[in-house]
Enzyme design. Structure first.
Site, PDB file in Angstrom:
ATOM      1  N   LYS A  18      10.366 -10.480   3.473  1.00 33.53           N
ATOM      2  CA  LYS A  18      10.658 -11.324   2.297  1.00 33.53           C
ATOM      3  C   LYS A  18      11.919 -12.152   2.515  1.00 33.53           C
ATOM      4  O   LYS A  18      11.982 -13.337   2.124  1.00 33.53           O
ATOM      5  CB  LYS A  18      10.826 -10.436   1.067  1.00 33.53           C
ATOM      6  CG  LYS A  18       9.539  -9.762   0.629  1.00 33.53           C
ATOM      7  CD  LYS A  18       9.829  -8.686  -0.389  1.00 33.53           C
ATOM      8  CE  LYS A  18       8.565  -8.072  -0.947  1.00 33.53           C
ATOM      9  NZ  LYS A  18       8.815  -6.822  -1.674  1.00 33.53           N
ATOM     10  N   GLU A  38       3.472 -17.401  -3.660  1.00 31.83           N
ATOM     11  CA  GLU A  38       4.536 -17.002  -4.596  1.00 31.83           C
ATOM     12  C   GLU A  38       4.629 -15.484  -4.753  1.00 31.83           C
ATOM     13  O   GLU A  38       5.719 -14.920  -4.872  1.00 31.83           O
ATOM     14  CB  GLU A  38       4.269 -17.649  -5.972  1.00 31.83           C
ATOM     15  CG  GLU A  38       5.333 -17.392  -7.011  1.00 31.83           C
ATOM     16  CD  GLU A  38       6.699 -17.969  -6.629  1.00 31.83           C
ATOM     17  OE1 GLU A  38       6.804 -19.190  -6.474  1.00 31.83           O
ATOM     18  OE2 GLU A  38       7.653 -17.183  -6.490  1.00 31.83           O
ATOM     19  N   GLY A  65       7.536  -9.928  -6.435  1.00 36.32           N
ATOM     20  CA  GLY A  65       6.539  -9.718  -7.492  1.00 36.32           C
ATOM     21  C   GLY A  65       6.493 -10.853  -8.492  1.00 36.32           C
ATOM     22  O   GLY A  65       6.137 -11.986  -8.150  1.00 36.32           O
TER      23      GLY A  65
HETATM   24  P1  NDP Z   1      -4.107  -2.013  -2.213  1.00 31.85           P
HETATM   25  O1  NDP Z   1      -4.188  -1.086  -1.068  1.00 31.85           O
HETATM   26  O2  NDP Z   1      -3.957  -1.457  -3.572  1.00 31.85           O
HETATM   27  O3  NDP Z   1      -5.383  -2.971  -2.205  1.00 31.85           O
HETATM   28  C1  NDP Z   1      -5.943  -3.476  -1.025  1.00 31.85           C
HETATM   29  C2  NDP Z   1      -7.331  -3.966  -1.345  1.00 31.85           C
HETATM   30  O4  NDP Z   1      -7.919  -4.499  -0.169  1.00 31.85           O
HETATM   31  C3  NDP Z   1      -8.274  -2.869  -1.846  1.00 31.85           C
HETATM   32  O5  NDP Z   1      -9.051  -3.347  -2.907  1.00 31.85           O
HETATM   33  C4  NDP Z   1      -9.140  -2.571  -0.628  1.00 31.85           C
HETATM   34  O6  NDP Z   1     -10.428  -2.083  -0.981  1.00 31.85           O
HETATM   35  C5  NDP Z   1      -9.235  -3.950  -0.046  1.00 31.85           C
HETATM   36  N1  NDP Z   1      -9.613  -3.947   1.362  1.00 31.85           N
HETATM   37  C6  NDP Z   1      -9.100  -3.251   2.385  1.00 31.85           C
HETATM   38  N2  NDP Z   1      -9.747  -3.538   3.534  1.00 31.85           N
HETATM   39  C7  NDP Z   1     -10.731  -4.418   3.210  1.00 31.85           C
HETATM   40  C8  NDP Z   1     -11.734  -5.062   3.938  1.00 31.85           C
HETATM   41  N3  NDP Z   1     -11.898  -4.866   5.239  1.00 31.85           N
HETATM   42  N4  NDP Z   1     -12.566  -5.915   3.282  1.00 31.85           N
HETATM   43  C9  NDP Z   1     -12.440  -6.125   1.958  1.00 31.85           C
HETATM   44  N5  NDP Z   1     -11.469  -5.534   1.208  1.00 31.85           N
HETATM   45  C10 NDP Z   1     -10.647  -4.684   1.835  1.00 31.85           C
HETATM   46  O7  NDP Z   1      -2.905  -2.997  -1.871  1.00 31.85           O
HETATM   47  P2  NDP Z   1      -2.040  -3.854  -2.884  1.00 31.85           P
HETATM   48  O8  NDP Z   1      -2.912  -4.449  -3.925  1.00 31.85           O
HETATM   49  O9  NDP Z   1      -0.869  -3.050  -3.318  1.00 31.85           O
HETATM   50  O10 NDP Z   1      -1.453  -4.981  -1.918  1.00 31.85           O
HETATM   51  C11 NDP Z   1      -2.218  -6.107  -1.561  1.00 31.85           C
HETATM   52  C12 NDP Z   1      -1.259  -7.152  -0.972  1.00 31.85           C
HETATM   53  O11 NDP Z   1      -0.317  -7.536  -1.960  1.00 31.85           O
HETATM   54  C13 NDP Z   1      -0.448  -6.654   0.222  1.00 31.85           C
HETATM   55  O12 NDP Z   1      -0.263  -7.725   1.109  1.00 31.85           O
HETATM   56  C14 NDP Z   1       0.900  -6.282  -0.405  1.00 31.85           C
HETATM   57  O13 NDP Z   1       1.977  -6.359   0.502  1.00 31.85           O
HETATM   58  C15 NDP Z   1       1.013  -7.353  -1.455  1.00 31.85           C
HETATM   59  N6  NDP Z   1       1.879  -7.054  -2.577  1.00 31.85           N
HETATM   60  C16 NDP Z   1       1.758  -5.862  -3.236  1.00 31.85           C
HETATM   61  C17 NDP Z   1       2.524  -5.609  -4.339  1.00 31.85           C
HETATM   62  C18 NDP Z   1       2.418  -4.330  -5.092  1.00 31.85           C
HETATM   63  O14 NDP Z   1       3.209  -4.119  -6.009  1.00 31.85           O
HETATM   64  N7  NDP Z   1       1.484  -3.458  -4.777  1.00 31.85           N
HETATM   65  C19 NDP Z   1       3.497  -6.590  -4.829  1.00 31.85           C
HETATM   66  C20 NDP Z   1       3.511  -7.822  -4.063  1.00 31.85           C
HETATM   67  C21 NDP Z   1       2.751  -8.029  -2.981  1.00 31.85           C
HETATM   68  P3  NDP Z   1     -10.636  -0.701  -1.781  1.00 31.85           P
HETATM   69  O15 NDP Z   1     -10.135  -0.983  -3.159  1.00 31.85           O
HETATM   70  O16 NDP Z   1     -12.066  -0.441  -1.731  1.00 31.85           O
HETATM   71  O17 NDP Z   1      -9.796   0.298  -1.038  1.00 31.85           O
HETATM   72  N1  HSE Z   2       6.170  -2.690  -1.574  1.00 33.81           N
HETATM   73  C1  HSE Z   2       6.728  -3.840  -2.173  1.00 33.81           C
HETATM   74  C2  HSE Z   2       7.963  -3.455  -2.944  1.00 33.81           C
HETATM   75  C3  HSE Z   2       5.727  -4.492  -3.079  1.00 33.81           C
HETATM   76  O1  HSE Z   2       8.136  -2.264  -3.226  1.00 33.81           O
HETATM   77  O2  HSE Z   2       8.774  -4.311  -3.261  1.00 33.81           O
HETATM   78  C4  HSE Z   2       6.174  -5.802  -3.644  1.00 33.81           C
HETATM   79  O3  HSE Z   2       6.252  -6.779  -2.662  1.00 33.81           O
END
Ligand code: NDP
Ligand code: HSE
Length: 440
Positions: A205, A129, A134
């Site tokens: 998306k 979802e 978001g």
């Molecule tokens: P971030 O870069 O903020 O977080 C990624 C996380 O993954 C971090 O905690 C990072 O660790 C961890 N990570 C990276 N590599 C590894 C590894 N090899 N092993 C374990 N952990 C690892 O990304 P987001 O939270 O923004 O995005 C995460 C997902 O959610 C993506 O698929 C994105 O497209 C999706 N998404 C994001 C949204 C948003 O608003 N940001 C909205 C909707 C979907 P560390 O913290 O140590 O760097």
């Molecule tokens: N990068 C994405 C956006 C995060 O800006 O909409 C949410 O999927």
């Protein structure tokens, strides 16, 4: 109360948001579903990394296998992003029969069908979802709320970063790069942000939305995509003068003008910046907000609106999936609702060249007599009508902007005409063209 152990991989913007939301509302969720979700471990890349919400050190590990393969872990979240480590995490968990909750639209776009098949093979499920819009529960709505409808049109503002940038550029004439940096600081943008601004995140998306709406997996390479890089303050200004607002739209539309061909439903599936009438509700969706307009053949027009990115909004969608996954585990109905159900009608994605729309064109031309006639002649030969022309007063210098609104024409014909116009010696920069969506 029954307790299910959650192993989280990824504790960044979304992951730390989920951790925080479970602290804040875990008891509420437990009261509602009768199951407490207990976070057992969170895998991250570096334990020293600052996070939007703190995660106590005792939860953290840098070895994701330690989380996924822990026999005590019953549910897994993949909140890493990308298509390499994330894919391994998801596949490993599914092969262990553990339900996976992901927000990763890039991963689904690249490997969705294979991952759904893997889940099915191992009697478990993949929940996603949070991958689209978001906090808006749009996938649940398409899958469950519209189960009795054929979706004839869907228009979505599905990328928060692009909508944030376009809103700030329109309202404050803010500079593109400055606003993009702010979107990154807020945690809205992908890594790299090119995925957002070149339209690929919206493409991923829109593919998911189209697939759920029509019951056929639409691969990304069937979805024509254009991003927002070409949009200048001048375009936003002229569009506004003409009564339009520019929005990056994901479009999934059943083409009415084409009869069903051998039982196939002809579909437009595309992502591009479009001029939408400024008095339409989609034009008023601002900042990081997303909106999806869905037309069903039974229900009529509906609209879904909310924050499309950011730690809290996205966490809300992950919580919803966690509740579904937990209930499925407890009830032993792991395949109650397969991630993707094939639809009864065959669909055919129509190439964008054959899709008919109106266009807004901005040319940079030499300010001299006869220029307009030469341009009009090219459109005339291509049988493309010009609806209106603006050559704004007050521009000095040799090159001036020339804005044309074109009548409806096939996309390919407009593209070819603009290629010819670009080669005219009086045209001094590549033509800029945006399609007009009346949303009717
Ligand atoms: P971030 O870069 O903020 O977080 C990624 C996380 O993954 C971090 O905690 C990072 O660790 C961890 N990570 C990276 N590599 C590894 C590894 N090899 N092993 C374990 N952990 C690892 O990304 P987001 O939270 O923004 O995005 C995460 C997902 O959610 C993506 O698929 C994105 O497209 C999706 N998404 C994001 C949204 C948003 O608003 N940001 C909205 C909707 C979907 P560390 O913290 O140590 O760097
Ligand atoms: N990068 C994405 C956006 C995060 O800006 O909409 C949410 O999927």
């Amino acid at each position: 109360m029954e307790v299910l152990n959650l192993g989280m991989v990824g504790g960044g913007t979304v992951g730390s948001g989920v951790f925080h939301a479970l602290q804040q509302n875990g008891a509420l969720l437990a009261a509602r579903i009768g199951i407490r979700i207990h976070v057992r471990k969170v895998a991250v890349k570096s334990v020293e990394e600052p996070r939007p919400y703190p995660i106590p050190r005792r939860f953290l590990t840098t070895n994701w296998r330690e989380v996924v393969e822990d026999p005590q872990v019953q549910l897994v979240t993949e909140l890493v992003g990308g298509t390499t480590v994330a894919r391994e995490v998801v596949e490993t968990a599914l092969r262990l029969g553990k339900p996976v909750i992901t927000a990763n639209k890039a991963l689904l776009s690249a490997h969705g069908p294979a991952l759904f098949a893997e889940a099915e093979r191992h009697g478990t499920n993949l929940y996603f979802e949070a991958s689209v819009c978001g906090g808006i529960p749009i996938l649940k709505a398409l899958r469950e709320g519209f189960v009795g409808n054929r979706v004839t049109a869907l228009y979505g503002i599905v990328n928060g970063t692009c909508n944030y940038i376009l809103t700030r550029m329109t309202q404050e004439r803010a500079d593109f790069q400055t606003v993009l940096r702010e979107a990154q600081q807020e945690g809205y943008a992908e890594t790299p942000p090119d995925l957002d601004i070149d339209g690929h995140d919206a493409q991923h998306k829109t593919g998911i939305l189209a697939s759920l709406a029509h019951g056929h997996w639409i691969p990304a390479d069937y979805i024509a995509v254009e991003g927002i890089r070409a949009i200048t303050p001048l375009d936003l200004q002229f569009a506004a003068q003409l009564g339009y607002t520019i929005k990056l739209l994901g479009i999934v539309k059943q083409l009415k003008e084409r009869a069903r061909h051998q039982g196939e439903v002809p579909l437009q599936v595309s992502v591009y910046p479009a001029l939408v009438p400024s008095d339409h509700v989609l034009a008023r969706v601002q900042g990081v907000y997303n909106a999806v307009f869905v037309r069903g053949d039974v229900v009529g027009d509906t609209l879904f609106y909310g924050r499309g990115a950011g730690k809290d909004a996205t966490a809300s969608a992950v919580l919803s999936d966690l509740a579904d996954a937990a209930l499925d585990v407890r009830l032993g109905t792991r395949r109650r609702r397969p991630a993707f159900v094939k639809g009864p009608d065959a669909v055919r994605v129509v190439p964008l060249d054959d899709v008919v729309s109106r266009s807004f064109v901005r040319l940079s031309v030499i300010d001299q007599p006869g220029v307009l006639a030469r341009i009009a002649a090219v459109f005339g030969r291509a049988r493309i009508g010009i609806a209106s022309v603006i050559q704004p007063e007050g521009h000095t210098g040799e090159v001036v902007p020339l804005i044309l609104m074109l009548h409806e024409a096939p996309d390919g014909a407009v593209r070819k005409a603009l290629d010819r116009i670009a080669r005219l010696p009086v045209v001094k920069a590549p033509p800029v063209r945006f399609r007009v969506e009346s949303l009717t």
